[in-house]
Design a protein around this motif. Structure first.
Motif, PDB file in Angstrom:
ATOM      1  N   ASP A   1      22.850   7.092   6.781  1.00 23.06           N
ATOM      2  CA  ASP A   1      22.826   5.724   6.252  1.00 23.06           C
ATOM      3  C   ASP A   1      21.457   5.364   5.694  1.00 23.06           C
ATOM      4  O   ASP A   1      21.346   4.658   4.679  1.00 23.06           O
ATOM      5  CB  ASP A   1      23.217   4.730   7.351  1.00 23.06           C
ATOM      6  N   ALA A   2      20.390   5.837   6.333  1.00 18.37           N
ATOM      7  CA  ALA A   2      19.046   5.585   5.808  1.00 18.37           C
ATOM      8  C   ALA A   2      18.878   6.242   4.441  1.00 18.37           C
ATOM      9  O   ALA A   2      18.205   5.695   3.551  1.00 18.37           O
ATOM     10  CB  ALA A   2      18.000   6.101   6.784  1.00 18.37           C
TER      11      ALA A   2
ATOM     12  N   LEU B   1      21.262   6.627   2.231  1.00 20.07           N
ATOM     13  CA  LEU B   1      21.949   5.775   1.259  1.00 20.07           C
ATOM     14  C   LEU B   1      21.066   4.608   0.840  1.00 20.07           C
ATOM     15  O   LEU B   1      21.002   4.253  -0.347  1.00 20.07           O
ATOM     16  CB  LEU B   1      23.257   5.256   1.855  1.00 20.07           C
ATOM     17  N   VAL B   2      20.380   3.991   1.806  1.00 23.45           N
ATOM     18  CA  VAL B   2      19.501   2.869   1.485  1.00 23.45           C
ATOM     19  C   VAL B   2      18.350   3.337   0.595  1.00 23.45           C
ATOM     20  O   VAL B   2      17.973   2.668  -0.374  1.00 23.45           O
ATOM     21  CB  VAL B   2      18.974   2.215   2.773  1.00 23.45           C
TER      22      VAL B   2
ATOM     23  N   HIS C   1      18.481  -3.467   7.019  1.00 27.41           N
ATOM     24  CA  HIS C   1      18.823  -2.098   6.650  1.00 27.41           C
ATOM     25  C   HIS C   1      20.232  -1.737   7.127  1.00 27.41           C
ATOM     26  O   HIS C   1      20.970  -1.047   6.409  1.00 27.41           O
ATOM     27  CB  HIS C   1      17.794  -1.125   7.227  1.00 27.41           C
ATOM     28  N   ARG C   2      20.606  -2.189   8.305  1.00 32.36           N
ATOM     29  CA  ARG C   2      21.962  -1.909   8.784  1.00 32.36           C
ATOM     30  C   ARG C   2      23.000  -2.592   7.898  1.00 32.36           C
ATOM     31  O   ARG C   2      24.036  -1.996   7.567  1.00 32.36           O
ATOM     32  CB  ARG C   2      22.096  -2.372  10.237  1.00 32.36           C
TER      33      ARG C   2
ATOM     34  N   ALA D   1      23.197  -0.759   4.579  1.00 30.85           N
ATOM     35  CA  ALA D   1      23.942   0.492   4.697  1.00 30.85           C
ATOM     36  C   ALA D   1      25.441   0.233   4.758  1.00 30.85           C
ATOM     37  O   ALA D   1      26.240   0.957   4.140  1.00 30.85           O
ATOM     38  CB  ALA D   1      23.491   1.258   5.937  1.00 30.85           C
TER      39      ALA D   1
ATOM     40  N   ARG E   1      28.178   1.715   2.108  1.00 30.97           N
ATOM     41  CA  ARG E   1      29.322   2.549   2.523  1.00 30.97           C
ATOM     42  C   ARG E   1      30.620   2.044   1.919  1.00 30.97           C
ATOM     43  O   ARG E   1      31.575   2.800   1.745  1.00 30.97           O
ATOM     44  CB  ARG E   1      29.432   2.595   4.042  1.00 30.97           C
TER      45      ARG E   1
ATOM     46  N   ARG F   1      27.918   9.892   0.368  1.00 30.24           N
ATOM     47  CA  ARG F   1      27.837  10.082   1.818  1.00 30.24           C
ATOM     48  C   ARG F   1      28.776  11.194   2.273  1.00 30.24           C
ATOM     49  O   ARG F   1      28.414  12.056   3.086  1.00 30.24           O
ATOM     50  CB  ARG F   1      28.189   8.765   2.512  1.00 30.24           C
TER      51      ARG F   1
END
Length: 754
Positions: free
Chosen positions: A646-647, A649-650, A713-714, A717, A721, A730
């Protein structure tokens, strides 16, 4: 109207000469609206033939292409050609692919048609023919030098068969790379039935244009005119210099080579060896002997068998000159030449065996991982075949580091002038760990630039500035191609840099992991002695199975890294520099200081991460270590370029600091996701890190900003997604569980920065 003209051989030497002319005059032909595609050369040798059907090519015999992989290759080729044609908008596309004549079945030829037909208004086929015996003599020589074991009686025995092409196909052996049996090498060339070749291609593509050519003009000043006529151009390209035509091996040398191939195949079958093609050619070159080549007149039975059909081709194709197709004078029937001088293949095999055992045992079928078999393109498979067994193959067998003594948290050094310059954008979850870690090592000056932050990183830096821990500069008004370089140029005028004793530029995903002494910056400086610049080589850490963005330390969560011996891809051994601030350089750049001032040449001494002297060229240039230059014994730079999925993707959504015009996609993931070897060495610093981190988090405003940044950030992400493109990225990333050499090979092919 765009027309594709496709040359299919089968005369390999002539086709190579035509291809050479097209490559040399690509730009001039483009000005005349004629496209010579670059993409086919970059995808790999014989790509068109391999995509259409299995030709048994020796260069691709071990690449494990199933139907799905072949379909992907077809899509790759079609897409690349489509892009080139759309960009150039040519009247004519010319392609020279001599291996296409080796396609066995109409279905393979139809697959090629289906691949090319949507790209142009018309596709025409052209081939060069010659007397069958003369063509075969040249092919036989090439086959033997590539490993053929059968002599020409294999083909001569089939001449009485009514359907010669079908007989030639039926006689082709099943390939077995481990015993040296490669169909296109060992089998009879299916195009020996030249009339049959013209017939099957015409059935799929329509009319086929046949031409003949004389050696003298092709290798002399007649090449440009032959290119014009072959590809139906409006005008001939500019002349090319004359070249020396290829010289066929002597008949005696071929006799030696064929017998050696038989002996070598027996050894390979018994021991399970697979001999790389370059090694085989080296060995056969050792037994060369001068003399005349095979006389095609001794193979006149081939010319006689096909004479009526060749005469019909002559009448039907105006591009054929009858004199060109005249057979050489008949000679006594073929008998293998005397290998001379008491040649014994087994004696050569015995002499070569140590080298064969050293090299051959590491080659053979690729045995791809499931992920690589499902997705690896043909170009990466080619690269992997070359990488395996070479000095550039990844491994973790470097000498072990000296043992490290556990350390406990001393007070950070103060006022020693050890400055880190950094540039940040949207790094809120990671900033405090990174700052605490490097304060604990002994860095006491932090000049940090930020630009265009959305997650509160800039607010955290403002608070840290107010607390006296960093000096924060707003870089949002950056200009040029790189916000990072804009900041580094400004940093040279800052007192915190000008007055520092040591300066390093590192990013927030890089941690200076000192391995010597008590693990402090003091210990490293003492260990490198009078060195002025230390190249701190990256150790790349992958996502290690972590998918979510969590609150824990990066240095705790990600403990699996690349093998230490990883010379390829080139980014793996990149370094950042810890340098004495002696005024030797005018400029600070991403990886190192640059522009060495006159008179300072003898005042700089560069060492690697083991304290060993680097070559003199590093005083002026270089941002990565090569073999023999890398060292990790004193310090390595842990590089967490991805962190979790996920990090990543950011980070992908944020863009890049140094090259803002380049996208972060699967290429970046392939280069950076190394989770192959456990490396826990950074944990020796954790006690000091915990103390410093607690000191920072004790500030209520700072800790609140940190938590808010983590939440941002969460949420980011989660939103990514749900986006189709990022969800696909991903999914692709998670599916790529590759072996180290597979990753290295694929990254080399995809790398746009090499």
């Amino acid at each position: 109207m765009t027309r594709i003209t496709l040359h299919i051989g089968p005369d390999a030497a002539l086709a190579a000469r035509l291809a050479q002319a097209l490559e040399a005059r690509r730009d001039a032909l483009a000005a005349r609206h004629v496209l010579v595609p670059r993409s086919l050369a970059s995808i790999g040798p014989n790509a068109l033939a391999l995509a259409a059907g299995d030709t048994g090519d020796p260069e691709t015999a071990s690449l494990e292409l199933d139907d799905a992989a072949r379909s992907r290759l077809r899509r790759q080729i079609a897409g690349a050609l489509r892009d080139e044609i759309a960009a150039a908008r040519p009247d004519r596309v010319v392609i020279c692919a001599a291996r296409l004549a080796d396609l066995l079945h109409p279905g393979d030829i139809a697959a090629l048609r289906d691949m090319l037909a949507p790209l142009a208004d018309a596709v025409e086929i052209v081939a060069h023919v010659d007397d069958p015996a003369r063509l075969f003599a040249a092919r036989y020589a090439a086959q033997v030098m590539a490993g053929r074991q059968a002599d020409p009686r294999q083909e001569l025995s089939l001449l009485s068969t009514p359907d010669l092409r079908a007989a030639l196909i039926a006689a082709r052996p099943v390939g077995d790379p481990r015993t040296g049996v490669v169909p296109v090498i060992e089998g009879a060339p299916v195009w020996l039935d030249l009339p049959g070749l013209a017939r099957v291609w015409a059935e799929v593509f329509g009319a086929v244009r046949l031409r003949s050519a004389s050696d003298a003009p092709i290798w002399g000043d007649g090449l440009a005119e032959e290119v014009r006529a072959t590809f139906a151009l409006d005008a001939a390209p500019d002349p090319l210099p004359a070249a020396r035509p290829p010289v066929l091996p002597s008949a005696a040398w071929l006799s030696r080579a064929r017998r050696f191939n038989v002996a070598l195949a027996r050894l390979c079958a018994r021991e399970g060896y697979a001999v790389p093609m370059d090694l085989r050619r080296r060995l056969l070159a050792e037994m060369s002997i001068p003399g005349p080549p095979v006389d095609s007149g001794s193979l006149h039975a081939m010319s006689d068998r096909l004479a009526p059909d060749m005469a019909a081709l002559n009448r039907a194709h105006e591009g054929i000159e009858p004199a060109h197709l005249a057979p050489d004078p008949p000679a006594p029937g073929w008998i293998e030449a005397d290998p001379e001088r008491g040649f014994r293949a087994t004696q050569y095999l015995l002499a070569f065996r140590p080298l064969i055992e050293k090299v051959a045992s590491t080659s053979g079928p690729l045995n791809l991982s499931p992920a690589a078999r499902a997705a690896m393109p043909i170009t990466a498979r080619h690269k992997l075949a070359a990488l395996r067994g070479s000095a550039f193959a990844p491994h973790d067998a470097l000498p072990p580091r000296p043992g490290a003594t556990p350390v406990f948290p001393p007070a950070p050094a103060q006022g020693t002038g050890r400055t880190i310059v950094a540039c940040m954008k949207n790094e809120a979850p990671y900033l405090l760990e990174w700052l605490a870690f490097h304060r604990a090592l002994g860095f006491d000056g932090f000049l940090i630039y930020s630009n265009d932050c959305e997650d509160g990183t800039d607010a955290m830096l403002d608070r840290l500035d107010a607390m006296g821990f960093v000096q924060h500069r707003d870089n949002s008004a950056w200009r040029g191609n790189s916000p990072q370089q804009h900041a580094l140029d400004r940093a040279m005028d800052e007192p915190l840099v000008r007055e520092a004793g040591w300066v390093a530029h590192i990013d927030v995903d890089e941690f200076v992991n000192i391995q010597t002494g008590d693990g402090t910056l003091d210990a490293l400086i003492q260990a490198v002695g009078d060195a002025t610049h230390v190249a701190m080589t990256w150790r790349l850490f992958g996502h290690d199975g972590q998918q979510a963005i969590e609150a824990g330390f990066v240095t705790d969560r990600f403990l699996r890294a690349a093998p230490r011996h990883l010379p390829k891809p080139h980014t793996a051994w990149g370094f950042k520099t810890l340098g004495r601030n002696t005024g030797a350089y005018e400029k600070l750049s991403c990886h190192r200081p640059n522009k060495l001032r006159a008179g300072h040449e003898d005042r700089v001494r560069w060492v690697n991460g083991s304290g060993a002297a680097l070559p003199d060229r590093f005083a002026r240039r270089g941002w990565r270590n090569g073999r023999g230059e890398v060292g990790y014994d004193l310090v390595q730079l842990n590089h967490y370029a991805l962190r979790s999925v996920d990090a990543f993707l950011v980070k992908r959504a944020r863009g890049r600091a140094l090259h803002v015009d380049r996208k972060i996609g699967l290429n970046y993931w392939l280069r950076m996701d190394w989770s192959d070897v456990t490396d826990r060495s950074i944990l020796r610093h954790r006690p000091r890190l915990a103390v410093e981190h607690a000191r920072l988090m004790a500030d209520a405003a700072l800790s609140a900003l940190h938590r808010a940044g983590l939440d941002w950030h969460r949420a980011k992400a989660a939103a990514l997604r749900a986006h189709a493109d990022f969800a696909a990225l991903r999914e692709q990333a998670l599916a790529l569980t590759l072996a180290p050499d597979e990753r290295a090979a694929w990254a080399l092919v995809l790398d746009t920065e090499s």
